[in-house]
Motif scaffolding. Sequence first.
Motif, PDB file in Angstrom:
ATOM      1  N   HIS A   1      46.208  25.330  27.554  1.00 42.10           N
ATOM      2  CA  HIS A   1      45.205  26.224  27.716  1.00 42.10           C
ATOM      3  C   HIS A   1      44.817  26.416  29.292  1.00 42.10           C
ATOM      4  O   HIS A   1      44.657  27.509  29.878  1.00 42.10           O
ATOM      5  CB  HIS A   1      44.045  26.147  26.955  1.00 42.10           C
ATOM      6  CG  HIS A   1      42.950  25.201  27.466  1.00 42.10           C
ATOM      7  ND1 HIS A   1      43.151  23.862  26.975  1.00 42.10           N
ATOM      8  CD2 HIS A   1      41.699  25.131  28.080  1.00 42.10           C
ATOM      9  CE1 HIS A   1      42.146  23.100  27.750  1.00 42.10           C
ATOM     10  NE2 HIS A   1      41.116  24.086  28.406  1.00 42.10           N
ATOM     11  N   LEU A   2      44.975  25.089  29.908  1.00 45.25           N
ATOM     12  CA  LEU A   2      44.611  25.380  31.428  1.00 45.25           C
ATOM     13  C   LEU A   2      46.012  25.789  32.179  1.00 45.25           C
ATOM     14  O   LEU A   2      45.789  26.434  33.074  1.00 45.25           O
ATOM     15  CB  LEU A   2      44.300  24.015  31.912  1.00 45.25           C
ATOM     16  CG  LEU A   2      42.715  23.675  31.534  1.00 45.25           C
ATOM     17  CD1 LEU A   2      42.335  22.060  31.954  1.00 45.25           C
ATOM     18  CD2 LEU A   2      41.476  24.579  31.987  1.00 45.25           C
ATOM     19  N   ARG A   3      47.050  25.426  31.745  1.00 48.13           N
ATOM     20  CA  ARG A   3      48.234  25.880  32.203  1.00 48.13           C
ATOM     21  C   ARG A   3      48.240  27.389  32.152  1.00 48.13           C
ATOM     22  O   ARG A   3      48.652  28.114  32.892  1.00 48.13           O
ATOM     23  CB  ARG A   3      49.473  25.254  31.762  1.00 48.13           C
ATOM     24  CG  ARG A   3      50.854  25.834  32.096  1.00 48.13           C
ATOM     25  CD  ARG A   3      51.932  25.056  31.590  1.00 48.13           C
ATOM     26  NE  ARG A   3      51.866  23.491  31.995  1.00 48.13           N
ATOM     27  CZ  ARG A   3      52.454  23.049  32.900  1.00 48.13           C
ATOM     28  NH1 ARG A   3      52.847  23.815  33.872  1.00 48.13           N
ATOM     29  NH2 ARG A   3      52.198  21.699  33.347  1.00 48.13           N
ATOM     30  N   ALA A   4      47.862  27.963  30.729  1.00 49.06           N
ATOM     31  CA  ALA A   4      48.045  29.321  30.576  1.00 49.06           C
ATOM     32  C   ALA A   4      47.029  30.114  31.616  1.00 49.06           C
ATOM     33  O   ALA A   4      47.073  31.009  32.125  1.00 49.06           O
ATOM     34  CB  ALA A   4      47.692  29.657  29.230  1.00 49.06           C
ATOM     35  N   ARG A   5      45.661  29.545  31.592  1.00 50.48           N
ATOM     36  CA  ARG A   5      44.781  30.113  32.351  1.00 50.48           C
ATOM     37  C   ARG A   5      45.021  30.117  34.001  1.00 50.48           C
ATOM     38  O   ARG A   5      45.109  31.044  34.838  1.00 50.48           O
ATOM     39  CB  ARG A   5      43.265  29.139  32.484  1.00 50.48           C
ATOM     40  CG  ARG A   5      42.660  29.246  33.700  1.00 50.48           C
ATOM     41  CD  ARG A   5      41.609  30.397  33.397  1.00 50.48           C
ATOM     42  NE  ARG A   5      40.379  30.236  34.454  1.00 50.48           N
ATOM     43  CZ  ARG A   5      39.754  31.496  34.970  1.00 50.48           C
ATOM     44  NH1 ARG A   5      40.216  32.711  34.362  1.00 50.48           N
ATOM     45  NH2 ARG A   5      38.788  31.208  35.511  1.00 50.48           N
ATOM     46  N   ALA A   6      46.055  28.989  34.596  1.00 51.35           N
ATOM     47  CA  ALA A   6      46.273  28.791  36.003  1.00 51.35           C
ATOM     48  C   ALA A   6      47.366  30.153  36.052  1.00 51.35           C
ATOM     49  O   ALA A   6      47.367  30.700  37.179  1.00 51.35           O
ATOM     50  CB  ALA A   6      46.976  27.531  36.141  1.00 51.35           C
ATOM     51  N   ILE A   7      48.359  30.319  35.090  1.00 58.73           N
ATOM     52  CA  ILE A   7      49.231  31.462  35.244  1.00 58.73           C
ATOM     53  C   ILE A   7      48.591  32.898  35.178  1.00 58.73           C
ATOM     54  O   ILE A   7      48.899  33.657  35.938  1.00 58.73           O
ATOM     55  CB  ILE A   7      50.168  31.248  34.144  1.00 58.73           C
ATOM     56  CG1 ILE A   7      51.197  30.057  34.299  1.00 58.73           C
ATOM     57  CG2 ILE A   7      51.372  32.618  33.854  1.00 58.73           C
ATOM     58  CD1 ILE A   7      52.005  29.596  33.083  1.00 58.73           C
ATOM     59  N   GLU A   8      47.562  32.804  34.343  1.00 57.14           N
ATOM     60  CA  GLU A   8      46.804  34.141  34.349  1.00 57.14           C
ATOM     61  C   GLU A   8      46.058  34.375  35.973  1.00 57.14           C
ATOM     62  O   GLU A   8      45.968  35.691  36.247  1.00 57.14           O
ATOM     63  CB  GLU A   8      45.666  33.992  33.210  1.00 57.14           C
ATOM     64  CG  GLU A   8      44.868  35.233  33.419  1.00 57.14           C
ATOM     65  CD  GLU A   8      43.658  35.283  32.182  1.00 57.14           C
ATOM     66  OE1 GLU A   8      42.974  36.072  32.180  1.00 57.14           O
ATOM     67  OE2 GLU A   8      43.756  33.917  31.557  1.00 57.14           O
ATOM     68  N   LEU A   9      45.378  33.123  36.170  1.00 57.41           N
ATOM     69  CA  LEU A   9      44.814  33.659  37.756  1.00 57.41           C
ATOM     70  C   LEU A   9      45.913  33.836  38.702  1.00 57.41           C
ATOM     71  O   LEU A   9      45.834  34.793  39.590  1.00 57.41           O
ATOM     72  CB  LEU A   9      44.109  32.164  38.051  1.00 57.41           C
ATOM     73  CG  LEU A   9      42.711  31.979  37.380  1.00 57.41           C
ATOM     74  CD1 LEU A   9      42.229  30.564  37.589  1.00 57.41           C
ATOM     75  CD2 LEU A   9      41.739  33.015  37.689  1.00 57.41           C
ATOM     76  N   ALA A  10      47.127  33.311  38.860  1.00 55.68           N
ATOM     77  CA  ALA A  10      48.048  33.402  39.583  1.00 55.68           C
ATOM     78  C   ALA A  10      48.608  35.057  39.605  1.00 55.68           C
ATOM     79  O   ALA A  10      48.896  35.655  40.612  1.00 55.68           O
ATOM     80  CB  ALA A  10      49.381  32.583  39.435  1.00 55.68           C
ATOM     81  N   THR A  11      48.633  35.293  38.323  1.00 56.61           N
ATOM     82  CA  THR A  11      49.086  37.011  38.285  1.00 56.61           C
ATOM     83  C   THR A  11      47.920  37.941  38.556  1.00 56.61           C
ATOM     84  O   THR A  11      48.145  38.912  39.379  1.00 56.61           O
ATOM     85  CB  THR A  11      49.234  37.152  36.670  1.00 56.61           C
ATOM     86  OG1 THR A  11      50.290  36.312  36.140  1.00 56.61           O
ATOM     87  CG2 THR A  11      49.707  38.603  36.345  1.00 56.61           C
TER      88      THR A  11
ATOM     89  N   VAL B   1      45.726  30.877  46.370  1.00 61.08           N
ATOM     90  CA  VAL B   1      46.045  29.674  45.659  1.00 61.08           C
ATOM     91  C   VAL B   1      44.794  28.933  45.606  1.00 61.08           C
ATOM     92  O   VAL B   1      44.421  28.274  44.700  1.00 61.08           O
ATOM     93  CB  VAL B   1      47.244  29.044  46.058  1.00 61.08           C
ATOM     94  CG1 VAL B   1      47.600  27.681  45.338  1.00 61.08           C
ATOM     95  CG2 VAL B   1      48.550  29.785  46.223  1.00 61.08           C
ATOM     96  N   ALA B   2      44.085  28.658  46.885  1.00 65.80           N
ATOM     97  CA  ALA B   2      43.088  27.992  46.995  1.00 65.80           C
ATOM     98  C   ALA B   2      41.839  28.588  45.919  1.00 65.80           C
ATOM     99  O   ALA B   2      41.123  27.645  45.512  1.00 65.80           O
ATOM    100  CB  ALA B   2      42.411  27.642  48.218  1.00 65.80           C
ATOM    101  N   VAL B   3      41.909  29.630  46.056  1.00 64.44           N
ATOM    102  CA  VAL B   3      40.733  30.157  45.122  1.00 64.44           C
ATOM    103  C   VAL B   3      40.988  30.251  43.639  1.00 64.44           C
ATOM    104  O   VAL B   3      40.086  30.037  42.911  1.00 64.44           O
ATOM    105  CB  VAL B   3      40.459  31.885  45.583  1.00 64.44           C
ATOM    106  CG1 VAL B   3      39.673  32.703  44.543  1.00 64.44           C
ATOM    107  CG2 VAL B   3      40.256  32.149  46.944  1.00 64.44           C
ATOM    108  N   ALA B   4      42.342  30.402  43.205  1.00 69.18           N
ATOM    109  CA  ALA B   4      42.601  30.336  41.894  1.00 69.18           C
ATOM    110  C   ALA B   4      42.187  28.921  41.460  1.00 69.18           C
ATOM    111  O   ALA B   4      41.826  28.549  40.330  1.00 69.18           O
ATOM    112  CB  ALA B   4      44.143  30.510  41.834  1.00 69.18           C
ATOM    113  N   ARG B   5      42.900  27.795  42.421  1.00 69.10           N
ATOM    114  CA  ARG B   5      42.342  26.416  41.968  1.00 69.10           C
ATOM    115  C   ARG B   5      40.786  26.370  41.836  1.00 69.10           C
ATOM    116  O   ARG B   5      40.442  25.488  40.851  1.00 69.10           O
ATOM    117  CB  ARG B   5      42.921  25.647  43.083  1.00 69.10           C
ATOM    118  CG  ARG B   5      42.720  23.989  42.845  1.00 69.10           C
ATOM    119  CD  ARG B   5      43.257  23.201  43.810  1.00 69.10           C
ATOM    120  NE  ARG B   5      42.555  23.615  45.150  1.00 69.10           N
ATOM    121  CZ  ARG B   5      43.217  23.261  46.424  1.00 69.10           C
ATOM    122  NH1 ARG B   5      44.306  22.429  46.190  1.00 69.10           N
ATOM    123  NH2 ARG B   5      42.545  23.594  47.512  1.00 69.10           N
TER     124      ARG B   5
END
Length: 240
Positions: free
Chosen positions: A127-137, A159-163
Motif C-alpha cells: 500500500h505504501l508503494r502504491a501511495r508513492a506511485i500515486e504521489l509521483a503521478t 520528489v522531496a515533497v512526495a517523500r
Amino acid sequence: MPPSAAVSPSLDIENLMVTVAEGSGRRITILDVPALSVAPGERLGIAGPSGAGKTTLLHVLAGLLPGSGRLAWGAVELSALPEVARDRWRRDNVGFVFQDFALVPELSVLANILLPISFDHWRVPAHLRARAIELATEMALPETSRRALLLSRGEQQRVAVARALLCCPRLILADEPTASLDADSGAAVIDLLIGGARKTGATLIAVSHDARFLARLDRVVHMEQGGLITASTNDDGERP
C-alpha cells in the motif's frame, strides 16, 4: 486519495533555547524562543534574514536537534523523551522537506520517495508503494525508475515533497522549499505542500523567504538573531 491522518494536536513551546560552544569553549545562544503555540492544522510561516535561527527551530521541532525548555505535541512532552523515543515519534508523525532535498542521486524517483520506509521494513508494504506511485503521478514526476541525478531541481524538490507526504504525517516541516526554483516550479511546490496538508488536516510549518508562499499561510512569525520578533495573521490566507 490518501488515508486521513488523525487530528493533529497543538504544538507548544516554552522557554526553548539552543546554545553551542565556540572555539574558546564559551557558549553562545543561537535560539531563544520564550513562547510559541501552533494550533492543530495551522499553516505557519517562519520568515527572517539568514542566520536568524529559522532552520535551527525547524530541526528542534523535528527532534533532530536537542534544546532546553519545553516542547509539547499535544499531551506528549517531546522535550522529555529520550533520543530513541524522539526518533520514533519523528518517524510516526513528521514529514520533513529539507532545503538541499536530501535525495540519494543514484537511486530512482520511487526509491527516494520510499527511502524512509526502507529503513523500517525488510520489504516495503504494497500500500505504501502504491501511495508513492500515486504521489509521483500527482506531482507530475517523470517515470519513477529515473535516477534522481537526472532530474531538474524542480523535479528533485517534488520528489522531496512526495517523500515527506508519503505516510500522511500530522506535522509537515519545510525548510525553504521554493529556494532556487523558478517561478513555475516554486508555485507547483507551494500548491503541493498546502494541498497535501489540507487533505489530511496536517499542521504545516514552513521556513521561507518566498512572499508568495508566506501570503498563502494562516500566520507568519518573524525571527531575528535567534528569537521571535513579530507575528502577523494573513486575513486572506487559505482555509480548509
